[in-house]
Design an enzyme around this catalytic site. Structure first.
Site, short mmCIF file in Angstrom:
data_model
loop_
_atom_site.label_atom_id
_atom_site.label_comp_id
_atom_site.label_asym_id
_atom_site.label_seq_id
_atom_site.Cartn_x
_atom_site.Cartn_y
_atom_site.Cartn_z
N ASN A 83 6.64 -8.32 11.26
CA ASN A 83 5.20 -7.87 11.80
C ASN A 83 5.29 -7.31 13.24
O ASN A 83 4.40 -6.30 13.52
CB ASN A 83 4.44 -9.26 11.87
CG ASN A 83 3.92 -9.65 10.39
OD1 ASN A 83 4.38 -8.74 9.41
ND2 ASN A 83 3.60 -10.71 10.10
N ARG A 410 0.22 2.81 -2.48
CA ARG A 410 1.70 2.10 -2.17
C ARG A 410 2.18 1.94 -3.62
O ARG A 410 1.39 1.04 -4.45
CB ARG A 410 1.88 1.15 -1.34
CG ARG A 410 1.23 1.46 0.04
CD ARG A 410 1.51 0.15 0.88
NE ARG A 410 0.78 0.35 2.21
CZ ARG A 410 1.22 1.02 3.44
NH1 ARG A 410 2.38 1.56 3.33
NH2 ARG A 410 0.67 0.98 4.41
N ARG A 441 1.41 4.74 5.62
CA ARG A 441 2.18 4.69 6.45
C ARG A 441 3.63 3.76 6.19
O ARG A 441 3.42 2.62 5.53
CB ARG A 441 1.62 3.75 8.08
CG ARG A 441 2.46 4.08 9.28
CD ARG A 441 1.76 3.11 10.36
NE ARG A 441 0.64 3.65 10.75
CZ ARG A 441 0.32 4.62 11.56
NH1 ARG A 441 1.22 5.27 12.29
NH2 ARG A 441 -1.02 4.83 11.87
N HIS A 471 -7.74 5.27 0.33
CA HIS A 471 -7.23 4.09 0.21
C HIS A 471 -7.75 3.26 -0.81
O HIS A 471 -7.30 2.18 -1.26
CB HIS A 471 -7.42 3.30 1.69
CG HIS A 471 -6.83 2.01 1.73
ND1 HIS A 471 -7.61 0.89 1.71
CD2 HIS A 471 -5.65 1.80 1.96
CE1 HIS A 471 -6.80 -0.19 1.80
NE2 HIS A 471 -5.61 0.22 1.94
N TYR A 505 1.16 -10.87 -3.22
CA TYR A 505 -0.20 -10.68 -2.68
C TYR A 505 -1.37 -11.09 -3.40
O TYR A 505 -1.19 -10.98 -4.71
CB TYR A 505 -0.53 -9.15 -2.19
CG TYR A 505 0.53 -8.66 -1.23
CD1 TYR A 505 1.61 -9.06 -0.72
CD2 TYR A 505 0.10 -7.02 -1.06
CE1 TYR A 505 2.38 -8.45 -0.06
CE2 TYR A 505 0.88 -6.35 -0.08
CZ TYR A 505 2.10 -6.89 0.50
OH TYR A 505 2.84 -6.37 1.24
N ARG A 601 -7.83 -12.88 7.15
CA ARG A 601 -6.58 -13.31 7.30
C ARG A 601 -5.90 -12.90 8.93
O ARG A 601 -5.28 -13.55 9.28
CB ARG A 601 -5.72 -12.54 6.47
CG ARG A 601 -4.01 -12.73 6.37
CD ARG A 601 -3.39 -11.83 5.65
NE ARG A 601 -3.26 -10.56 6.35
CZ ARG A 601 -3.17 -9.44 5.90
NH1 ARG A 601 -3.39 -9.32 4.27
NH2 ARG A 601 -2.98 -8.30 6.35
N HIS A 629 -5.06 -11.00 0.50
CA HIS A 629 -5.38 -9.58 0.64
C HIS A 629 -6.40 -9.04 -0.24
O HIS A 629 -6.91 -7.68 -0.03
CB HIS A 629 -4.19 -8.74 -0.26
CG HIS A 629 -3.78 -7.32 0.22
ND1 HIS A 629 -4.23 -6.30 -1.01
CD2 HIS A 629 -3.55 -6.66 1.25
CE1 HIS A 629 -4.10 -5.12 -0.38
NE2 HIS A 629 -3.68 -5.64 0.96
#
Length: 728
Positions: A83, A410, A441, A471, A505, A601, A629
């Site tokens: 992270n 993704r 990214r 997104h 997730y 979160r 998530h």
């Protein structure tokens, strides 16, 4: 409040215009007034970057948590480092770029300049490194009784030292490429996140030189087993550093350290649209460019003298303040090998869990028919993604299906059943339109490869929009009816179409045959295919033009109720809160008496429980076995309650700079289910920490037996399947 902010922004512009040659500045009195108002407004805000570091500290806390199995705690320590690497590559990289620009840029909530933020981040990171060192030593101490040790050369016997020296001579040294830095040998390019030994050398004549040795190779392993002690290992880079004198026999070693650099990854793909360029080709070039951007952090395993640090900083063209001494191995990814070594020790791991087939979806029946009968909600990772995949596979062969349209951000790089279904659909003559965001990214390369495969199968590929990343998690299946009409089946999710992350997730997947929602989803895709965005929707909320304002409208409704003396409520769950417009609206709602409960979160730039401002706001953060998530928005009570699931966090980048979709939840059973889930997460006092007015997170005790919401959700999924099987 908006007027105040406008004045503050204008004030800072006037102040900093002086650096551009503008001598007409404000009076001292006016500046003083603005500063006073600014300081007052700061009470409710936390700097974004420092808030993120606080989140990562909560990850590190899990590595130290004795209630977490030991092998899993190792993983949390590694996640903490991963992270932090990405944080420096992206966020600090962006700040460094801003810092070196001519324009002074200030964060719009705490008014820290880019330089001030970098300084604060480095200071906080160095503090957390000391905490990480304590946690690491604790973990290593607990591993020893389990028969696992990571040792250095000083703890070896003479015989073991000789064995390792022979191993170094025969299996490592031949593959090393030691370098000397001189006028004839310029400083080498150091690869992002790779390990190097750096040595300070003296010649026979007393001249100083510097040597660099790459410590990574595909030829040798990271962990070296000590043959005389099963379960005992040495890190390869430590062995190289110990015997580095063998590589520089003509020199005296004065000082040595391992070194690891982190490079800026802030590539900007938003301004490269050109009708004469292939966007995919340009993205591939940008990915290569990322690997060569400037360093933003240098980690050292041992302290070296200031002169050497200054020399290294000169070579790397960074400030010495960006050097961080690290008391643990510079790369903690080796813990995966330790986990493998301990794999037969079940008590050291979480109880094995696997997603259950949802009791709300019968995989033996047509998924499209079931969705026509009733909306279906899937909750990952507790429930399997299979019903959604079956729906796609069914649509790929159904003769009544004329088109499938999806947005992909993704996806799994290999063996994705979702991609297989889209390929099959195209090859079966369906119209398949996929918008794949090449600017996701660190997934750009994977998405490029997926886009080629889909395009080769006949799928119509869209790369996204010029000004906005896409997104959203949206899928639309269109069928023809017997009378020649059309019917829609729509899926809206909070997470990516990725089979791997769906087991790691927590996300929600809503599949509905609501034709109003389907018609609006069709409008979203029609706009995307024309390179446009939608301006207004009745059912869906769609960023960038009709999501932030609609959320504000919902909160305004609750403010109006509170001012009438009625019960008012707003609750939401998302990953981060940075959107200043929404923060201001939440503060206004709190001051009006609206009860606000937020499950966030990660980043939270809003400080709750500030007297007179955010007294009515509660913020908790859940960091546990699975990555939280899902995004949920809830407004009001009873029959008037509005409920949405969404792909959007409360961040400006999501609410006004991306294409995001939030879908209303109309089915009463699903509404009750989501409400129950939200309430349970609010009661989580095992993994849920509460934030105070100083932006500090604390453990809390709400229940006689601690509540771990993630474990309870899994238990509920298992029990639901068992109950259904008994009924059958």
């Amino acid at each position: 409040m908006d007027g105040l902010i406008t004045r503050i922004v204008g004030a800072f512009r006037e102040i900093f215009d002086k650096s551009k040659g503008d001598e007409d500045t404000m009076s001292a009195k006016k500046i003083s007034e603005i500063k006073e108002e600014t300081d007052e407004s700061r009470k409710c805000y936390t700097n974004r970057e420092l808030s993120w570091l606080s989140f990562n500290e909560r990850v590190l806390d899990e590595a130290a948590n004795p209630r977490v199995p030991l092998a899993e705690r190792l993983t949390f320590a590694s996640i903490y480092q991963t992270n932090l690497d990405e944080f420096f590559m992206v966020r600090v990289g962006t700040l460094m770029t801003q810092m070196h620009s001519d324009e002074v840029i200030r964060e719009n909530k705490t008014w820290m300049s880019s330089r001030e933020q970098v300084k604060a981040v480095l200071k906080r990171t160095k503090e957390l490194e000391r905490k990480k060192e304590e946690v690491y030593e604790q973990l290593m101490g607990e591993l020893e009784p389990q028969g696992v040790r990571i040792i250095n050369f000083q703890k070896l016997s003479k015989e073991e030292g000789e064995l390792l020296e022979a191993y170094f001579d025969n299996h490592i040294a031949p593959f090393l490429s030691p370098m000397i830095i001189s006028k004839q040998h310029p400083f080498p390019f150091l690869t992002n996140k790779h390990l190097y030994a750096t040595v300070l050398l003296s010649t026979a004549k007393g001249r100083s030189k510097m040597g660099i040795v790459p410590c990574q190779s595909a030829v040798f392993k990271r962990l070296i087993s000590i043959p005389t002690r099963p379960g005992t290992f040495m890190l390869t880079e430590e062995l190289i550093l110990h015997f580095v004198s063998k590589l520089y026999k003509k020199y005296t070693i004065r000082e040595k350290s391992l070194l690891r650099i982190t490079r800026n990854a802030d590539i900007d793909a938003m301004d490269i649209y050109d009708e004469d360029l292939d966007y995919r080709d340009v993205m591939e070039k940008l990915i290569k460019k990322r690997n060569k951007l400037e360093p933003v952090r240098v980690e050292l395993s041992r302290k070296i003298n200031d002169k050497a640090v200054k020399e290294l900083a000169g070579y790397l063209k960074i400030d010495t303040q960006q050097f961080i001494n690290v008391g643990t191995p510079l790369d903690l990814s080796f813990v995966s090998q330790i986990r493998d070594y301990l794999s037969d020790r079940e008590e050291l791991f979480y109880e094995k869990r696997s997603p259950r087939n949802s009791v709300y979806a019968d995989l033996k029946r047509s998924m499209l028919d079931q969705i026509d009968e009733k909306d279906i909600l899937l909750s990952y990772p507790y429930e399997s993604m299979k019903p959604f995949i079956h729906m796609l596979e069914e649509a790929s062969t159904d003769e009544n299906v004329v088109s499938i349209k999806m947005t992909l951000y993704r996806v799994v790089s290999n063996n994705s059943k979702i991609i297989d279904a889209l390929v099959d659909a195209a090859e079966n003559g369906k119209e398949v339109v996929v918008l794949i965001e090449l600017r996701a990214r660190f997934d750009e390369g994977n998405n490029i490869n997926v886009s080629r495969r889909l395009q080769n199968a006949g799928v119509q590929i869209l790369y996204g929009l010029e000004k906005y990343k896409v997104h959203s998690k949206l899928c639309l299946i269109t069928r023809v009816t017997k009378d020649g009409g059309i019917t829609y089946t729509t899926q809206i999710g909070t997470g990516n179409y990725n089979e791997k992350t769906a087991s790691l997730y927590t996300d929600l997947c809503l599949m509905t045959a609501n034709q109003d929602i389907g018609a609006e989803a069709a409008k979203v895709f029609a706009a995307l295919q024309k390179g446009e965005v939608v301006d207004d929707m009745k059912h869906l909320m769609v960023a960038p033009h009709c999501l932030q304002n609609r959320i504000c409208d919902m909160i305004d409704e609750q403010i109006a109720l509170a001012r009438e003396g009625k019960e008012a409520y707003f609750g939401a769950k998302f990953n981060s809160l940075t959107d200043k417009v929404l923060i201001e609206k939440l503060i206004e709602a709190s001051q009006a008496g609206v009860k606000i409960e937020l499950i966030i979160r990660g980043i939270c730039c809003l400080r709750p429980q500030v007297p007179g401002y955010t007294d009515n706001i509660t913020v908790i953060s859940i960091v546990g076995r699975f990555l939280e998530h899902s995004r949920i928005y809830i407004s009001g009570f009873g029959e008037n309650r509005k409920m949405y699931i969404s792909s959007a966090d409360f961040m400006t980048r999501n609410t006004v700079r991306r294409v995001e979709v939030a879908a209303p939840v109309y089915d009463p059973d699903i509404r009750r289910r989501i409400s129950d889930m939200f309430e349970l997460m609010l009661r989580d006092d095992e993994k849920g920490k509460i934030q105070d007015a100083d932006a500090v997170y604390h453990r809390r005790k709400l229940n006689d037996i601690p509540v771990n919401s993630q474990e309870i959700f899994y238990e509920q999924a298992y029990e639901a399947v068992e109950k259904k099987n008994k009924e059958i």
